[in-house]
Scaffold this motif. Structure first.
Motif, short mmCIF file in Angstrom:
data_model
loop_
_atom_site.label_atom_id
_atom_site.label_comp_id
_atom_site.label_asym_id
_atom_site.label_seq_id
_atom_site.Cartn_x
_atom_site.Cartn_y
_atom_site.Cartn_z
N GLN A 142 29.24 0.65 4.91
CA GLN A 142 27.80 0.47 4.75
C GLN A 142 27.15 0.00 6.04
OE1 GLN A 142 27.69 -4.06 2.85
NE2 GLN A 142 27.59 -2.31 1.47
N ILE A 143 25.90 0.36 6.18
CA ILE A 143 25.08 -0.05 7.32
C ILE A 143 24.21 -1.22 6.87
CG2 ILE A 143 23.19 0.61 8.85
CD1 ILE A 143 25.61 2.04 9.70
N LYS A 144 24.14 -2.24 7.72
CA LYS A 144 23.23 -3.36 7.47
C LYS A 144 22.26 -3.51 8.63
CE LYS A 144 25.99 -6.51 4.62
NZ LYS A 144 26.57 -7.87 4.60
N ASN A 145 21.04 -3.86 8.29
CA ASN A 145 20.03 -4.26 9.26
C ASN A 145 19.82 -5.75 9.06
OD1 ASN A 145 17.94 -4.57 11.02
ND2 ASN A 145 16.49 -3.28 9.92
N GLY A 146 20.50 -6.57 9.86
CA GLY A 146 20.54 -8.01 9.57
C GLY A 146 21.33 -8.21 8.29
N GLN A 147 20.68 -8.78 7.26
CA GLN A 147 21.33 -9.00 5.97
C GLN A 147 21.00 -7.92 4.95
OE1 GLN A 147 23.64 -11.38 5.02
NE2 GLN A 147 23.70 -11.76 7.21
N ASN A 148 20.13 -6.97 5.33
CA ASN A 148 19.68 -5.94 4.39
C ASN A 148 20.56 -4.70 4.48
OD1 ASN A 148 17.40 -7.46 3.52
ND2 ASN A 148 16.33 -6.89 5.40
N ILE A 149 21.03 -4.24 3.33
CA ILE A 149 21.85 -3.03 3.27
C ILE A 149 20.95 -1.81 3.32
CG2 ILE A 149 23.47 -1.70 1.85
CD1 ILE A 149 24.32 -4.40 0.59
N VAL A 150 21.30 -0.84 4.18
CA VAL A 150 20.56 0.41 4.28
C VAL A 150 21.15 1.39 3.27
CG1 VAL A 150 19.89 2.31 5.80
CG2 VAL A 150 20.11 -0.01 6.73
#
Length: 219
Positions: A142-150
Protein backbone atom coordinates in the motif's frame (compact mmCIF):
# COMPACT_ATOMS: atom_id res chain seq x y z
CA UNK A 1 -5.29 6.44 13.85
CA UNK A 2 -8.82 6.31 12.45
CA UNK A 3 -11.29 3.44 12.93
CA UNK A 4 -14.69 2.86 11.34
CA UNK A 5 -17.10 1.17 13.75
CA UNK A 6 -20.21 -0.46 12.25
CA UNK A 7 -22.60 -1.28 15.09
CA UNK A 8 -26.40 -0.92 15.17
CA UNK A 9 -26.79 -1.59 18.91
CA UNK A 10 -26.64 1.94 20.36
CA UNK A 11 -25.29 0.91 23.78
CA UNK A 12 -22.51 -1.19 22.22
CA UNK A 13 -21.71 1.57 19.74
CA UNK A 14 -21.37 4.26 22.41
CA UNK A 15 -19.41 2.13 24.90
CA UNK A 16 -16.94 0.88 22.25
CA UNK A 17 -16.59 4.34 20.69
CA UNK A 18 -15.88 6.06 24.01
CA UNK A 19 -13.49 3.32 25.16
CA UNK A 20 -11.41 3.42 21.96
CA UNK A 21 -11.39 7.22 21.95
CA UNK A 22 -9.98 7.13 25.50
CA UNK A 23 -7.19 4.92 24.09
CA UNK A 24 -6.35 7.67 21.59
CA UNK A 25 -8.11 6.40 18.47
CA UNK A 26 -10.34 8.52 16.23
CA UNK A 27 -13.69 6.74 15.79
CA UNK A 28 -16.16 7.19 12.93
CA UNK A 29 -19.38 5.26 13.59
CA UNK A 30 -22.08 3.83 11.30
CA UNK A 31 -25.40 2.25 12.28
CA UNK A 32 -26.17 0.36 9.06
CA UNK A 33 -24.30 -1.25 6.18
CA UNK A 34 -25.09 1.39 3.56
CA UNK A 35 -23.87 4.20 5.82
CA UNK A 36 -20.66 2.20 6.41
CA UNK A 37 -20.08 1.76 2.66
CA UNK A 38 -20.64 5.47 2.04
CA UNK A 39 -18.03 6.35 4.67
CA UNK A 40 -15.54 3.80 3.35
CA UNK A 41 -15.87 5.33 -0.13
CA UNK A 42 -15.22 8.85 1.16
CA UNK A 43 -12.60 8.32 3.90
CA UNK A 44 -9.41 6.45 4.73
CA UNK A 45 -9.36 4.17 7.77
CA UNK A 46 -6.63 2.25 9.56
CA UNK A 47 -9.10 -0.39 10.81
CA UNK A 48 -12.70 -1.47 10.20
CA UNK A 49 -14.66 -2.99 13.10
CA UNK A 50 -17.82 -4.52 11.67
CA UNK A 51 -20.87 -6.15 13.18
CA UNK A 52 -22.41 -8.63 10.73
CA UNK A 53 -26.13 -8.53 11.50
CA UNK A 54 -26.92 -4.86 10.83
CA UNK A 55 -29.73 -3.04 8.92
CA UNK A 56 -29.77 -2.44 5.14
CA UNK A 57 -26.86 -4.67 4.11
CA UNK A 58 -24.81 -7.06 6.24
CA UNK A 59 -21.30 -6.62 7.52
CA UNK A 60 -20.24 -9.35 5.08
CA UNK A 61 -21.50 -7.22 2.18
CA UNK A 62 -19.64 -4.23 3.60
CA UNK A 63 -16.46 -6.33 3.61
CA UNK A 64 -17.02 -7.28 -0.04
CA UNK A 65 -17.51 -3.62 -0.92
CA UNK A 66 -14.35 -2.58 0.91
CA UNK A 67 -12.30 -5.29 -0.80
CA UNK A 68 -13.67 -4.24 -4.21
CA UNK A 69 -12.31 -0.76 -3.46
CA UNK A 70 -8.95 -2.43 -2.77
CA UNK A 71 -9.04 -1.41 0.88
CA UNK A 72 -5.81 -2.52 2.55
CA UNK A 73 -6.76 -1.77 6.17
CA UNK A 74 -7.34 -4.76 8.48
CA UNK A 75 -10.91 -5.78 9.33
CA UNK A 76 -12.19 -7.05 12.66
CA UNK A 77 -15.60 -8.74 12.95
CA UNK A 78 -17.41 -7.98 16.22
CA UNK A 79 -20.58 -10.07 16.40
CA UNK A 80 -22.78 -12.43 18.40
CA UNK A 81 -22.99 -14.82 15.40
CA UNK A 82 -20.97 -17.90 16.30
CA UNK A 83 -21.90 -20.67 13.85
CA UNK A 84 -19.05 -22.03 11.78
CA UNK A 85 -20.60 -20.91 8.49
CA UNK A 86 -20.60 -17.24 9.53
CA UNK A 87 -17.06 -17.46 10.90
CA UNK A 88 -15.84 -19.21 7.74
CA UNK A 89 -17.52 -16.62 5.50
CA UNK A 90 -15.87 -13.80 7.42
CA UNK A 91 -12.37 -15.21 7.03
CA UNK A 92 -12.96 -16.11 3.38
CA UNK A 93 -13.91 -12.48 2.73
CA UNK A 94 -10.67 -11.31 4.32
CA UNK A 95 -11.32 -10.48 7.97
CA UNK A 96 -8.22 -10.40 10.17
CA UNK A 97 -9.75 -10.82 13.61
CA UNK A 98 -12.98 -12.19 15.12
CA UNK A 99 -14.36 -10.87 18.42
CA UNK A 100 -17.40 -12.64 19.91
CA UNK A 101 -20.04 -10.67 21.79
CA UNK A 102 -20.30 -10.22 24.70
CA UNK A 103 -16.65 -9.34 25.36
CA UNK A 104 -14.55 -7.58 27.95
CA UNK A 105 -13.33 -4.15 26.86
CA UNK A 106 -9.80 -5.14 27.84
CA UNK A 107 -9.96 -7.91 25.21
CA UNK A 108 -11.09 -5.36 22.63
CA UNK A 109 -8.12 -3.17 23.55
CA UNK A 110 -5.68 -6.05 23.16
CA UNK A 111 -7.03 -7.11 19.76
CA UNK A 112 -7.20 -3.59 18.33
CA UNK A 113 -3.71 -2.71 19.56
CA UNK A 114 -2.30 -5.96 18.17
CA UNK A 115 -3.82 -5.34 14.73
CA UNK A 116 -2.44 -1.79 14.71
CA UNK A 117 1.00 -3.03 15.76
CA UNK A 118 1.01 -5.78 13.15
CA UNK A 119 -0.12 -3.59 10.26
CA UNK A 120 1.37 -0.20 11.07
CA UNK A 121 4.53 -0.69 13.13
CA UNK A 122 7.46 0.96 11.41
CA UNK A 123 10.00 -1.29 9.72
CA UNK A 124 12.22 0.80 7.44
CA UNK A 125 13.35 -2.31 5.56
CA UNK A 126 9.83 -2.65 4.16
CA UNK A 127 9.33 1.03 3.30
CA UNK A 128 10.30 2.63 -0.02
CA UNK A 129 10.24 6.43 -0.13
CA UNK A 130 8.59 7.84 -3.25
CA UNK A 131 8.19 11.43 -4.49
CA UNK A 132 7.67 13.94 -1.69
CA UNK A 133 5.78 12.42 1.27
CA UNK A 134 4.74 9.06 -0.20
CA UNK A 135 5.82 5.67 1.17
CA UNK A 136 5.30 2.22 -0.33
CA UNK A 137 5.06 -0.67 2.15
CA UNK A 138 6.24 -3.83 0.37
CA UNK A 139 4.60 -6.06 3.01
CA UNK A 140 1.16 -4.44 3.06
CA UNK A 141 1.36 -3.47 -0.62
CA UNK A 142 0.00 0.00 0.00
CA UNK A 143 0.93 3.62 -0.61
CA UNK A 144 0.69 6.13 2.21
CA UNK A 145 0.79 9.91 2.10
CA UNK A 146 1.92 10.59 5.65
CA UNK A 147 -0.60 8.57 7.69
CA UNK A 148 -3.26 8.48 4.96
CA UNK A 149 -3.63 5.36 2.83
CA UNK A 150 -3.97 6.01 -0.91
CA UNK A 151 -6.76 3.88 -2.38
CA UNK A 152 -5.38 2.11 -5.46
CA UNK A 153 -6.73 -0.64 -7.70
CA UNK A 154 -4.87 -3.94 -7.95
CA UNK A 155 -3.65 -3.04 -11.46
CA UNK A 156 -2.33 0.30 -10.19
CA UNK A 157 -0.44 -1.47 -7.40
CA UNK A 158 0.96 -3.99 -9.91
CA UNK A 159 2.10 -1.15 -12.16
CA UNK A 160 3.80 0.66 -9.27
CA UNK A 161 5.55 -2.54 -8.14
CA UNK A 162 6.79 -3.19 -11.68
CA UNK A 163 8.26 0.32 -11.95
CA UNK A 164 9.82 -0.07 -8.48
CA UNK A 165 11.50 -3.28 -9.66
CA UNK A 166 13.24 -1.20 -12.34
CA UNK A 167 14.29 1.80 -10.23
CA UNK A 168 16.33 4.29 -12.23
CA UNK A 169 15.24 2.79 -15.56
CA UNK A 170 12.52 3.90 -17.94
CA UNK A 171 9.95 1.27 -18.95
CA UNK A 172 8.17 1.49 -22.27
CA UNK A 173 4.44 1.03 -22.71
CA UNK A 174 5.20 -2.32 -24.38
CA UNK A 175 7.18 -3.39 -21.29
CA UNK A 176 4.25 -2.45 -19.05
CA UNK A 177 1.74 -4.23 -21.30
CA UNK A 178 3.76 -7.44 -21.27
CA UNK A 179 4.48 -7.49 -17.54
CA UNK A 180 1.16 -6.25 -16.14
CA UNK A 181 -1.50 -7.18 -18.68
CA UNK A 182 0.24 -10.23 -20.19
CA UNK A 183 -2.07 -11.63 -22.86
CA UNK A 184 -5.03 -9.38 -22.05
CA UNK A 185 -5.90 -6.70 -24.60
CA UNK A 186 -5.18 -3.09 -23.67
CA UNK A 187 -4.16 -0.18 -25.91
CA UNK A 188 -1.60 2.56 -25.26
CA UNK A 189 -4.32 4.98 -24.20
CA UNK A 190 -5.46 2.50 -21.54
CA UNK A 191 -1.94 2.34 -20.07
CA UNK A 192 -1.69 6.13 -20.05
CA UNK A 193 -5.06 6.35 -18.29
CA UNK A 194 -3.86 4.04 -15.49
CA UNK A 195 -0.74 6.19 -15.05
CA UNK A 196 -2.85 9.36 -15.05
CA UNK A 197 -5.12 7.83 -12.37
CA UNK A 198 -2.09 7.04 -10.17
CA UNK A 199 -0.81 10.60 -10.57
CA UNK A 200 -4.25 12.00 -9.72
CA UNK A 201 -4.28 9.95 -6.50
CA UNK A 202 -0.68 10.84 -5.59
CA UNK A 203 1.20 13.68 -7.33
CA UNK A 204 2.14 14.76 -10.84
CA UNK A 205 5.77 13.74 -10.33
CA UNK A 206 5.04 10.38 -8.65
CA UNK A 207 5.68 8.72 -12.02
CA UNK A 208 8.10 10.47 -14.39
CA UNK A 209 7.70 10.19 -18.16
CA UNK A 210 10.12 10.89 -21.02
CA UNK A 211 9.12 10.94 -24.69
CA UNK A 212 10.52 7.93 -26.52
CA UNK A 213 11.76 6.29 -23.29
CA UNK A 214 8.65 5.59 -21.24
CA UNK A 215 7.98 5.83 -17.51
CA UNK A 216 9.81 5.42 -14.23
CA UNK A 217 8.92 5.77 -10.57
CA UNK A 218 10.23 8.85 -8.75
CA UNK A 219 12.14 7.25 -5.84
Amino acid sequence: MKILLLEDDYEYQISVKEYLENLGYEIDEASDGIEACDKIAKNSYHLLILDIKVPEISGHEVMKYAKNLNLQAPIMIMTSLTNIEDISTGYELGCNEYLKKPFNLAELKFRVNELMRKYYSKDDKNIIKIAKNFDYDTNLKQIKNGQNIVNLSQKEINLIEFLLSRVGMFSSIDDIKYEIWEDKEIDDAGIRMHIKNIRNKTSDDFIISHRGMGYKINV
